[in-house]
Design an enzyme around this catalytic site. Structure first.
Site, PDB file in Angstrom:
ATOM      1  N   TYR A 278       1.088  -1.397  -0.004  1.00 36.78           N
ATOM      2  CA  TYR A 278       0.009   0.132   0.192  1.00 36.78           C
ATOM      3  C   TYR A 278       0.939   1.507  -0.063  1.00 36.78           C
ATOM      4  CZ  TYR A 278      -4.514  -2.544   0.555  1.00 36.78           C
ATOM      5  OH  TYR A 278      -5.567  -3.136   0.048  1.00 36.78           O
ATOM      6  N   GLN A 279       2.010   0.994  -0.463  1.00 35.72           N
ATOM      7  CA  GLN A 279       2.995   2.120  -0.901  1.00 35.72           C
ATOM      8  C   GLN A 279       3.088   3.114   0.361  1.00 35.72           C
ATOM      9  OE1 GLN A 279      -0.059   2.149  -4.290  1.00 35.72           O
ATOM     10  NE2 GLN A 279       1.434   3.233  -5.110  1.00 35.72           N
TER      11      GLN A 279
ATOM     12  N   TRP B 153      -7.926   6.994   2.919  1.00 35.35           N
ATOM     13  CA  TRP B 153      -8.902   7.574   3.854  1.00 35.35           C
ATOM     14  C   TRP B 153      -8.851   6.996   5.179  1.00 35.35           C
ATOM     15  CZ3 TRP B 153     -14.694   5.194   4.825  1.00 35.35           C
ATOM     16  CH2 TRP B 153     -14.399   3.955   4.677  1.00 35.35           C
ATOM     17  N   ASP B 154      -8.192   5.919   5.347  1.00 35.33           N
ATOM     18  CA  ASP B 154      -8.147   5.252   6.457  1.00 35.33           C
ATOM     19  C   ASP B 154      -7.400   6.260   7.754  1.00 35.33           C
ATOM     20  OD1 ASP B 154      -7.979   3.501   4.409  1.00 35.33           O
ATOM     21  OD2 ASP B 154      -6.528   2.093   5.660  1.00 35.33           O
TER      22      ASP B 154
ATOM     23  N   GLU C  56     -15.353  -1.677  -1.648  1.00 34.13           N
ATOM     24  CA  GLU C  56     -14.710  -1.647  -2.870  1.00 34.13           C
ATOM     25  C   GLU C  56     -15.135  -2.627  -3.918  1.00 34.13           C
ATOM     26  OE1 GLU C  56     -10.504  -1.435  -2.034  1.00 34.13           O
ATOM     27  OE2 GLU C  56     -10.586   0.476  -1.675  1.00 34.13           O
TER      28      GLU C  56
HETATM   29  C1  BGC Z   1     -10.070  -1.151   1.774  1.00 31.13           C
HETATM   30  C2  BGC Z   1      -9.857   0.276   1.590  1.00 31.13           C
HETATM   31  C3  BGC Z   1      -8.755   0.643   2.302  1.00 31.13           C
HETATM   32  C4  BGC Z   1      -7.580   0.057   1.761  1.00 31.13           C
HETATM   33  C5  BGC Z   1      -6.264   0.473   2.755  1.00 31.13           C
HETATM   34  C6  BGC Z   1      -8.725  -1.836   1.136  1.00 31.13           C
HETATM   35  O1  BGC Z   1      -8.582  -3.226   1.134  1.00 31.13           O
HETATM   36  O2  BGC Z   1     -11.115  -1.550   0.995  1.00 31.13           O
HETATM   37  O3  BGC Z   1     -11.159   0.686   2.284  1.00 31.13           O
HETATM   38  O4  BGC Z   1      -8.816   2.154   2.511  1.00 31.13           O
HETATM   39  O5  BGC Z   1      -7.620  -1.269   1.712  1.00 31.13           O
HETATM   40  O6  BGC Z   1      -6.543   0.061   4.052  1.00 31.13           O
END
Ligand code: BGC
Length: 768
Positions: free
Chosen positions: A332-333, A338-339, A480
């Site tokens: 996740y870089q 939004w977390d 998502e």
């Molecule tokens: C979730 C997102 C979240 C992202 C980073 C994804 O798997 O669906 O809501 O922002 O992971 O945690």
């Protein structure tokens, strides 16, 4: 207390231990036992290990794209490398017996111990290390080996360039140098041109007597000092390493700085360095530690979560994000989603609000990136990146997952359609200002963000002439798996709340700070006509209401027309366990099965808009249809469960969210993409669920309010609170709530407990 077959926690709730060495657990254990300080993360691996064991030193603010797709943080050469060999045979945890690795959450110290039999000699190896909170660039480690028989060893102590990197090699070459006792390795990232320097000094002694290195060896990306050691029975050899990592985004000459930090570090003993770091940890825990009596698993997992949420936060800076996996790896870089605003940051609002402020200043510093994104996609104002690094430009690649059946990349639209992050930033600013009363932040930073987001939202929504209402068309809500939807309830309500805050901020500043407002208006070219247009959108935006009979809020337009099945049924349709369930062709797409809390997010964040019956109806409808495949999910459902008085369900959600990493419940690889590492949102969610959920801590109409609901198994819950200039401690039992005010408070603090208003003078305690 055993958490799993291999993982346990001691009775204090501070100390976690993993027994045995299992390569299948290496990703999880390395992340769980991370040492860090918001500047760097050093994975919980043993000193002889390398890239194949997921050794990584992840450094903040070192974004680089090595493979043309993923811009991620760089993993620096490993400066804590220690390898011992006897003849041709290596010594290490993978070959050892009675292996145990531990993390002490109180001091952020990793330790490991194992035994090994070599040529008839029994050796015991013990390791200890930490990342300093006193000097964020500094790492220190102590490696000790004891032998019960005579033994000759070759020890390699130094810097190993063979480390885990997820998507390509960010430091294609390094210059390795020996400066007396200090070694260094310096490289420059191939694409972004950031210099990353590490330095390390390792001293070797036998029973306290220092040994000189026989030679310096520089080969295979590794520079080490080789020391031959002759041990007699009962001898102990100790390698003490002091190391530093610095990048050119920190100082002009990172190599010099790293060498200097190490030079200064070796002037102090290991214990002195630990003590200096522990002083900072003491302050952190004083501000954040939540004590649960009666449930050791909750206690430990809560501390684990607070630990990881804290070490993922760049508290030292106001220009860096909290990564969705923190600094535990590159997944996740190393970037904000939004977390950050909904999960990580609110955990600091009542404990260390200056961290929340820094993160919200970061959003201001990245406004230009958000403006560029808006412009690129034909909008106005600020469209925050779904994945936001240091500039705020979108880091999320077009093709995120892969169809594992065909091997073809999937065009996910997180980077263009998932627009709720912009209003989420604004609603968090609203909460921050409401809770802290920090008007300066609002004037200097928050207003500009709110105005630019309102401008974006107005350009995003579409007016429907027939229905005479505004709509959010073609987007992704929190869930998502359903892309390309219209009028996602959560997104529309967040849009409404953000517009409302922008309009109110404009009104507020026009009376309280007219000069600042006119400067800002001039700079942004903001006119009264534009504010009127925001009002028009706010007043005519469609807000999907609860059905009068069922009480249900539809997740998005025509959601209820999708096939109504449960996650287990959908799972049976998978052809491959690693398949991606979402867009465009995954098994969940045409069903009501959601990836994560969606309507529940709305009910959590905007709970005051809905009667409890609506909360109840929607909780019971959506929860069974949710697969909780995102680590964000359980905390939200837990909050709603508490609001509808279902404490047992809330406890279940709490346990699930608090143990995602400890029990390693979420898949590390999905649709061909590695997304393992520490789930920092779950960590922040756990803390919020404990303090703001069970602990009932809130700010209601500008007043501190406490409305706790204690799980039946918890004898007590005690937590510290920072409230404006006051510090308090709240202790909740099954029958009483005690609020104790710090003696140094400037005056009495007003608190609402249940429906009672009380005043707690400085240094006193009031029990209700
Ligand atoms: C979730 C997102 C979240 C992202 C980073 C994804 O798997 O669906 O809501 O922002 O992971 O945690």
């Amino acid at each position: 207390v055993q958490l799993t077959d291999t993982l346990s926690v001691d009775q204090t709730g501070w100390h976690l231990t993993e027994i045995g060495w299992n390569p299948d657990r290496a990703v999880a254990v390395g992340s769980n036992f991370l040492c860090g300080n918001g500047y760097l993360g050093y994975r919980g691996t043993t000193p002889e290990q390398g890239a194949e064991d997921y050794v990584a030193l992840v450094v903040t603010d070192t974004y680089d794209c090595a493979d043309g797709l993923w811009r991620e943080l760089t993993t620096a050469p490993n400066p804590l490398f220690v390898a011992a060999r006897r003849g041709a045979g290596p010594i290490g945890a993978a070959m050892g017996d009675h292996v145990s690795t531990s993390l002490d959450l109180r001091s952020g110290t990793f330790s490991a111990r194992y035994e090994q039999v070599i040529d008839g000699a029994n050796v015991v190896v013990e390791v200890e290390r930490f990342a300093s909170y006193d000097n964020l660039h500094l790492l220190a480690q102590r490696w000790r080996l004891r032998s019960d028989s005579a033994l000759t060893l070759a020890l390699d102590v130094g810097i190993d360039g063979q480390v885990w990197s997820l998507n390509g090699d960010h430091l294609p070459s390094t210059v390795r140098t020996a400066h007396g006792d200090v070694l260094s390795a310096v490289g420059t990232t191939g694409e972004s041109g950031i210099t990353v320097a590490v330095a390390a000094a390792g001293s070797v002694d036998v029973n306290g007597e220092l040994l000189e290195a026989n030679e310096t060896v520089d080969a295979d990306g590794r520079i080490v000092r080789r020391v031959m050691v002759d041990l007699t029975a009962g001898d102990e050899v100790t390698v003490r390493t002091t190391a530093a990592v610095v990048s050119s985004n920190d100082v002009g000459n990172p190599a010099d700085r790293a060498v200097t930090i190490v030079g200064e570090g070796i002037e102090q003993t290991y214990d002195e360095l630990v003590d200096a770091s522990c002083l900072v940890w003491d302050r952190i825990w004083e501000a954040t530690d939540v004590i649960v009596e009666g449930d050791i698993v909750s206690q430990a997992s809560l501390r684990f979560s607070a630990y990881h949420n804290r070490i993922s936060a760049p508290a030292h800076s106001d220009h860096l994000p909290v990564g969705a996996r923190g600094l535990s790896c590159q997944a996740y870089q190393g970037a904000a989603f939004w977390d950050q605003e909904i999960y990580n940051l609110p955990a600091f609002l009542f404990s260390e609000p200056e961290i929340a402020r820094n993160l919200l200043i970061y959003r201001h510093r990245t406004l230009d990136g958000a403006r560029r994104k808006a412009q690129r996609l034909g909008h106005r104002g600020a469209f925050f990146a779904w994945i936001s690094g240091v500039t705020g430009d979108e880091l999320c690649p077009d093709f995120f997952f892969e169809d594992v059946l065909t091997g073809r990349p999937i065009r996910n639209h997180f980077n263009v359609w998932q627009m709720h992050v912009s209003p989420d930033v604004v609603t968090t600013i609203a909460d921050y200002v409401h809770i802290t009363g920090d008007e300066d932040y609002l004037v200097d930073f928050g207003a500009e963000i709110a105005f630019e987001v309102a401008r974006f939202l107005r350009s995003f929504v579409r007016y429907d002439d027939v229905r005479q209402s505004y709509h959010c068309i073609r987007l992704l809500g929190p869930d998502e798996w359903h892309e390309n939807v219209d009028d996602n309830a959560f997104t529309n309500y967040q849009t409404h709340a953000a517009l409302t805050f922008a309009i109110e901020t404009h009104e507020r500043l026009s009376t309280s700070h007219p000069d600042a407002l006119s400067d800002l208006s001039r700079r942004l070219d903001l006119t009264d006509l534009e504010i009127d247009r925001w009002r028009h959108v706010r007043d005519h935006l469609v807000l999907p209401g609860a059905d009068p009979e069922s009480g249900l809020i539809e997740q998005f337009d025509r959601f209820f027309e999708l096939e109504d099945v449960l996650p287990d049924t959908v799972a049976e349709r998978l052809l491959d366990p690693e398949e991606y369930w979402g867009w465009p062709n995954g098994v969940a797409v045409h069903t009501q099965v959601s990836k994560q809390a969606d309507v529940a997010m709305l009910l959590w964040l905007q709970r005051n808009r809905f009667p409890v019956e609506v909360l109840r109806a929607n909780y019971h409808y959506y929860e069974p249809r949710c697969s909780h495949a995102s680590s964000l999910s359980h905390a939200a459902f837990g909050m709603v469960a508490l609001d509808i008085g279902e404490v047992e369900a809330a406890v279940r959600h709490f346990r699930s969210t608090a143990t995602i990493d400890l029990l390693n419940t979420n898949d590390a690889v999905v649709g061909g993409t590695f997304i393992g590492g520490i789930h920092t949102a779950a960590c922040g969610g756990t803390y919020q669920l404990a303090v703001q959920g069970f602990g009932g801590l809130q700010c209601l109409d500008g007043r501190l309010a406490i409305r706790p609901v204690l799980p039946p198994d918890w004898a007590s819950l005690t937590y510290p609170v920072r409230w404006r200039d006051h510090r308090l401690s709240v202790a909740v039992t099954q029958t009483e709530i005690a609020v104790t005010a710090d003696a140094a408070n400037p005056g009495p603090v007003e608190v609402t407990i249940g429906d009672r208003a009380i005043s707690v003078p400085a240094g006193e305690s009031v029990t209700v």
